[in-house]
Design a protein around this motif. Structure first.
Motif, PDB file in Angstrom:
ATOM      1  N   SER A 217       0.822  -1.217   0.000  1.00 41.33           N
ATOM      2  CA  SER A 217       0.000   0.000   0.000  1.00 41.33           C
ATOM      3  C   SER A 217       0.854   1.264   0.000  1.00 41.33           C
ATOM      4  CB  SER A 217      -0.920  -0.004   1.231  1.00 41.33           C
ATOM      5  OG  SER A 217      -1.738  -1.155   1.253  1.00 41.33           O
ATOM      6  N   VAL A 218       2.091   1.149  -0.499  1.00 41.50           N
ATOM      7  CA  VAL A 218       3.000   2.295  -0.520  1.00 41.50           C
ATOM      8  C   VAL A 218       3.606   2.419  -1.914  1.00 41.50           C
ATOM      9  CG1 VAL A 218       5.091   3.323   0.465  1.00 41.50           C
ATOM     10  CG2 VAL A 218       3.571   1.966   1.922  1.00 41.50           C
ATOM     11  N   ASP A 219       3.636   3.630  -2.444  1.00 39.04           N
ATOM     12  CA  ASP A 219       4.333   3.879  -3.707  1.00 39.04           C
ATOM     13  C   ASP A 219       5.815   4.018  -3.383  1.00 39.04           C
ATOM     14  OD1 ASP A 219       5.453   4.711  -6.051  1.00 39.04           O
ATOM     15  OD2 ASP A 219       4.047   6.343  -6.419  1.00 39.04           O
ATOM     16  N   ASP A 220       6.506   2.883  -3.396  1.00 35.81           N
ATOM     17  CA  ASP A 220       7.925   2.864  -2.991  1.00 35.81           C
ATOM     18  C   ASP A 220       8.820   2.863  -4.220  1.00 35.81           C
ATOM     19  OD1 ASP A 220      10.027   2.746  -1.138  1.00 35.81           O
ATOM     20  OD2 ASP A 220      10.178   0.578  -1.339  1.00 35.81           O
ATOM     21  N   SER A 221       8.574   3.797  -5.150  1.00 39.03           N
ATOM     22  CA  SER A 221       9.316   3.835  -6.408  1.00 39.03           C
ATOM     23  C   SER A 221      10.817   3.992  -6.199  1.00 39.03           C
ATOM     24  CB  SER A 221       8.798   4.971  -7.289  1.00 39.03           C
ATOM     25  OG  SER A 221       7.417   4.814  -7.553  1.00 39.03           O
ATOM     26  N   ASP A 222      11.221   4.680  -5.138  1.00 42.12           N
ATOM     27  CA  ASP A 222      12.642   4.922  -4.901  1.00 42.12           C
ATOM     28  C   ASP A 222      13.295   3.836  -4.041  1.00 42.12           C
ATOM     29  OD1 ASP A 222      12.669   7.205  -6.414  1.00 42.12           O
ATOM     30  OD2 ASP A 222      12.294   8.544  -4.734  1.00 42.12           O
ATOM     31  N   GLY A 223      12.522   2.839  -3.608  1.00 42.31           N
ATOM     32  CA  GLY A 223      13.101   1.713  -2.879  1.00 42.31           C
ATOM     33  C   GLY A 223      13.436   1.986  -1.426  1.00 42.31           C
ATOM     34  N   TRP A 224      12.753   2.956  -0.799  1.00 37.13           N
ATOM     35  CA  TRP A 224      13.040   3.248   0.608  1.00 37.13           C
ATOM     36  C   TRP A 224      12.724   2.054   1.502  1.00 37.13           C
ATOM     37  CZ3 TRP A 224      15.917   7.314   0.802  1.00 37.13           C
ATOM     38  CH2 TRP A 224      15.701   8.393  -0.067  1.00 37.13           C
ATOM     39  N   LEU A 225      11.601   1.401   1.239  1.00 36.81           N
ATOM     40  CA  LEU A 225      11.209   0.288   2.110  1.00 36.81           C
ATOM     41  C   LEU A 225      12.138  -0.906   1.921  1.00 36.81           C
ATOM     42  CD1 LEU A 225       7.307   0.392   2.093  1.00 36.81           C
ATOM     43  CD2 LEU A 225       8.964   1.633   3.496  1.00 36.81           C
ATOM     44  N   GLY A 226      12.719  -1.021   0.734  1.00 34.88           N
ATOM     45  CA  GLY A 226      13.705  -2.076   0.539  1.00 34.88           C
ATOM     46  C   GLY A 226      14.888  -1.888   1.480  1.00 34.88           C
ATOM     47  N   GLN A 227      15.278  -0.635   1.702  1.00 32.01           N
ATOM     48  CA  GLN A 227      16.366  -0.353   2.636  1.00 32.01           C
ATOM     49  C   GLN A 227      15.964  -0.689   4.067  1.00 32.01           C
ATOM     50  OE1 GLN A 227      18.566   3.421   1.909  1.00 32.01           O
ATOM     51  NE2 GLN A 227      17.109   3.697   0.248  1.00 32.01           N
ATOM     52  N   VAL A 228      14.717  -0.399   4.414  1.00 30.48           N
ATOM     53  CA  VAL A 228      14.234  -0.770   5.747  1.00 30.48           C
ATOM     54  C   VAL A 228      14.264  -2.295   5.893  1.00 30.48           C
ATOM     55  CG1 VAL A 228      12.291  -0.678   7.356  1.00 30.48           C
ATOM     56  CG2 VAL A 228      12.795   1.286   5.889  1.00 30.48           C
ATOM     57  N   GLY A 229      13.858  -2.991   4.820  1.00 33.58           N
ATOM     58  CA  GLY A 229      13.901  -4.456   4.850  1.00 33.58           C
ATOM     59  C   GLY A 229      15.312  -4.975   5.047  1.00 33.58           C
ATOM     60  N   ASP A 230      16.285  -4.345   4.385  1.00 35.82           N
ATOM     61  CA  ASP A 230      17.682  -4.738   4.574  1.00 35.82           C
ATOM     62  C   ASP A 230      18.107  -4.527   6.026  1.00 35.82           C
ATOM     63  OD1 ASP A 230      17.853  -5.370   1.904  1.00 35.82           O
ATOM     64  OD2 ASP A 230      18.813  -3.486   1.318  1.00 35.82           O
ATOM     65  N   GLY A 231      17.637  -3.426   6.607  1.00 39.90           N
ATOM     66  CA  GLY A 231      17.962  -3.156   8.010  1.00 39.90           C
ATOM     67  C   GLY A 231      17.379  -4.201   8.941  1.00 39.90           C
ATOM     68  N   LEU A 232      16.157  -4.641   8.663  1.00 43.20           N
ATOM     69  CA  LEU A 232      15.535  -5.685   9.476  1.00 43.20           C
ATOM     70  C   LEU A 232      16.286  -7.009   9.329  1.00 43.20           C
ATOM     71  CD1 LEU A 232      11.733  -4.958   8.899  1.00 43.20           C
ATOM     72  CD2 LEU A 232      13.040  -4.632  11.017  1.00 43.20           C
ATOM     73  N   ALA A 233      16.737  -7.304   8.104  1.00 40.11           N
ATOM     74  CA  ALA A 233      17.514  -8.536   7.892  1.00 40.11           C
ATOM     75  C   ALA A 233      18.791  -8.503   8.732  1.00 40.11           C
ATOM     76  CB  ALA A 233      17.844  -8.698   6.414  1.00 40.11           C
ATOM     77  N   ASP A 234      19.474  -7.364   8.720  1.00 37.93           N
ATOM     78  CA  ASP A 234      20.701  -7.239   9.526  1.00 37.93           C
ATOM     79  C   ASP A 234      20.386  -7.354  11.012  1.00 37.93           C
ATOM     80  OD1 ASP A 234      22.161  -6.891   7.217  1.00 37.93           O
ATOM     81  OD2 ASP A 234      22.173  -4.691   7.340  1.00 37.93           O
ATOM     82  N   ALA A 235      19.272  -6.743  11.446  1.00 41.60           N
ATOM     83  CA  ALA A 235      18.896  -6.790  12.859  1.00 41.60           C
ATOM     84  C   ALA A 235      18.585  -8.221  13.288  1.00 41.60           C
ATOM     85  CB  ALA A 235      17.688  -5.887  13.107  1.00 41.60           C
ATOM     86  N   HIS A 236      17.961  -8.989  12.393  1.00 42.77           N
ATOM     87  CA  HIS A 236      17.644 -10.378  12.716  1.00 42.77           C
ATOM     88  C   HIS A 236      18.917 -11.207  12.863  1.00 42.77           C
ATOM     89  CE1 HIS A 236      16.383 -14.583  11.849  1.00 42.77           C
ATOM     90  NE2 HIS A 236      15.335 -14.232  12.579  1.00 42.77           N
ATOM     91  N   LEU A 237      19.853 -11.025  11.944  1.00 42.93           N
ATOM     92  CA  LEU A 237      21.103 -11.774  12.016  1.00 42.93           C
ATOM     93  C   LEU A 237      21.882 -11.405  13.280  1.00 42.93           C
ATOM     94  CD1 LEU A 237      23.160 -13.701  10.802  1.00 42.93           C
ATOM     95  CD2 LEU A 237      24.016 -11.817   9.389  1.00 42.93           C
ATOM     96  N   ASP A 238      21.931 -10.108  13.602  1.00 42.78           N
ATOM     97  CA  ASP A 238      22.641  -9.672  14.813  1.00 42.78           C
ATOM     98  C   ASP A 238      22.005 -10.272  16.058  1.00 42.78           C
ATOM     99  OD1 ASP A 238      24.354  -8.175  13.268  1.00 42.78           O
ATOM    100  OD2 ASP A 238      23.284  -6.278  13.590  1.00 42.78           O
ATOM    101  N   ALA A 239      20.672 -10.283  16.089  1.00 44.07           N
ATOM    102  CA  ALA A 239      19.976 -10.835  17.259  1.00 44.07           C
ATOM    103  C   ALA A 239      20.242 -12.328  17.400  1.00 44.07           C
ATOM    104  CB  ALA A 239      18.483 -10.562  17.152  1.00 44.07           C
TER     105      ALA A 239
END
Length: 558
Positions: A217-239
């Motif tokens: 439900s977001v017009d993420d044309s510039d890929g901002w949410l993809g960066q948030v997703g990458d951050g969550l992936a890193d946070a999961h691995l760190d945890a």
């Protein structure tokens, strides 16, 4: 500051971005100089925030939130800021010294404040800065062990409601939503950093699902949410690294995530990144689950990809081949993939067997992956099996009968010193096609294309006269035969020029003038320049209102 030079800017950005950056000098505003950094806004299609770092370990560097900059590139906006500062070199050292003095003054003042005064200052700031307040609220909830409050806060941060109109976040608001969602990543990382990594793991997994739902439900044309997703992936691995969860449970979750069972297709997680967390037991469980999933659905893309990754990581070429062999494409492409894997493993005889099998098992040779045919012919040539290469090219041409397979057959046959015989057979097939009006790349017979490609102009002219040809073929024929057939080619050029006189547009005019130059050359060869003069005079009279055409004709002396 020694690193801030034009040459360094050009080296970091590349010539193209550097030159484009010159055009943005008037778009730089809000320049602020700190101790070791310079920031500003640059107005392009959007307003972008840029920052140059002067004293980094690698020298000059920069960051920009434009799409190109977010990919890690030194963009034109950074160039514009750098050139702006170079245009006023005398002010930069002074501004930097002033920034250092301000930082020292502020630090000294804060150090002199009492606890109550600092708390009052912080509370004032919290009233003005919602993002800071949210971050500290999550930290406070985490510190007091209120996991329910942390979870609720993360859900609020990932809620699109405050940004959505009619249930959808428009492009203009996507960046603001992503900035808020990024705070959820910070909150989870803070939880891990405070020694509560085991509690952070389920939270980050829930956040991944919420983000995946939000992106719909977001017009993420510039890929901002993809960066948030990458951050969550890193946070999961760190945890996971900090908490050392149960290897079996982690393996089960990783496989499920890789296969899309979690409903999160935004967060890219590579199970192999967790090898140190899983250990021997967990990796064994991961492989077992992956194999079971693949055996249950051998054609599933995610299952195949996971199996292939695990097999390659273990240098198990046979397992990689088994994955591909379970779902062979009918055009031989998968056979080629297997052959290349075997080549990499230096098992060249097996690679050749798979490539030959791919050609044999292709039901329609006209639809075969041409890269497989090219690969196999290259192998034959390397082994001095020229006759086999010719035979394969002959069969492929016979199935497709277009210009490219004809050219490839010619190359192979010349290498085998048998082109004259092969050519006669190939042309016989093309003559039969011409009689049935089978068309080539321009819509005319492939026979004409092949003869032109062979530089057999007379034969091509005869074929076009007997069986017809497309206008593009006639134009090529006329260009190649003009020296020997000026009268015949003149008729072709005049015929092709006639319909263009009824059209408009600069591209049409350029094509028409090109034909007129050819018509003039034909008349020169025939010794009839006066006829051309009359032809052009009549044409100019009829077309005089087309000013661009008249100008173009004047430029070429027509």
């Amino acid at each position: 500051m020694r690193d801030l030079t034009e040459s360094n800017l050009k080296m970091l950005a590349g010539s193209r971005s550097f030159e484009r950056g010159r055009g943005y000098l008037d778009a730089v505003s809000g320049v602020e100089v700190g101790d070791g950094w310079i920031s500003a806004s640059v107005h392009g299609t959007e307003r972008y925030e840029v920052e140059l770092s002067l004293d980094g370990p690698g020298g000059l560097s920069g960051e920009c939130d434009c799409p190109f900059g977010l990919e890690g590139n030194f963009c034109k906006h950074l160039v514009a800021l750098g050139l702006t500062m170079l245009a006023r070199p005398e002010g930069l050292p002074r501004q930097r010294k002033a920034a250092q003095d301000r930082a020292q003054d502020l630090d000294g003042w804060l150090s002199a404040q009492s606890k109550d005064e600092l708390l009052a200052l912080l509370r004032e700031q919290l009233g003005e800065d919602r993002q800071l307040r949210r971050r500290l609220e999550v930290r406070a909830a985490s510190a007091r062990g209120d996991l329910a409050a942390v979870r609720a806060r993360i859900r609020e941060l990932l809620d699109i409601g405050p940004f959505a109109q009619y249930g959808y976040v428009e492009y203009a608001d996507a960046r603001a939503y992503a900035d808020q969602a990024e705070q959820a990543v910070s909150a989870i990382s803070a939880l891990t950093g405070s020694g509560r990594a085991a509690e952070a793991i389920p939270l980050v997994r829930e956040a991944m699902k919420l983000l995946a739902q939000a992106v719909e439900s977001v017009d993420d044309s510039d890929g901002w949410l993809g960066q948030v997703g990458d951050g969550l992936a890193d946070a999961h691995l760190d945890a996971c690294r900090a908490a050392s969860p149960d290897p079996g449970e982690l393996a089960h979750w990783l496989v499920g995530h890789a296969l899309g069972e979690s409903g999160d297709d935004l967060t890219d997680i590579d199970p192999l990144d967790y090898e140190d967390v899983l250990g021997t037991e967990g990796m064994a469980a991961l492989r077992k689950l992956a194999v079971e999933a693949w055996q249950a659905n051998r054609r599933g893309w995610a299952e195949k990809y996971l199996m292939e990754r695990l097999a390659k990581a273990g240098d198990d070429v046979d397992a990689v081949i088994a994955v591909h062999a379970a779902d062979l494409a009918p055009n031989g492409h998968t056979h080629l993939v297997i052959a290349r894997e075997l080549d990499t493993a230096r098992r060249r005889d097996e690679a050749l067997d798979w490539a030959e099998r791919g050609v044999r098992e292709t039901q329609d040779l006209a639809a075969v992956d041409t890269a497989l045919v090219d690969y196999l012919c290259d192998r034959y040539v390397q082994a001095d099996r020229f006759a086999d290469a010719v035979a394969l090219r002959r069969d492929h041409f016979g199935a497709r009968r277009t210009l490219l397979p004809y050219q490839q057959l010619r190359t192979a046959a010349r290498a085998a010193d048998c082109w004259p015989a092969e050519r006669e057979s190939a042309l016989a097939l093309l003559r039969a096609d011409a009689e049935h009006r089978q068309q080539g790349r321009y819509g005319g017979p492939v026979l004409v294309d092949a003869l032109l490609d062979d530089k057999d102009v007379d034969a091509a002219w005869h074929a076009a006269t007997e069986g017809g040809a497309h206008d593009r073929q006639w134009l090529t024929l006329a260009d190649q035969a003009r020296a020997t057939r000026p009268a015949d080619t003149l008729a072709v050029y005049v015929r092709l020029a006639e319909p263009l006189t009824k059209e408009t547009g600069n591209a049409v005019y350029e094509e028409l003038v090109s034909l007129l130059l050819s018509i003039r050359d034909c008349h020169r060869r025939l010794g009839t320049p006066e006829e051309f003069t009359g032809y052009v005079t009549a044409l100019r009279t009829a077309q005089k209102r087309k000013r661009n055409l008249m100008r173009l004709m004047d430029e070429h002396g027509l």
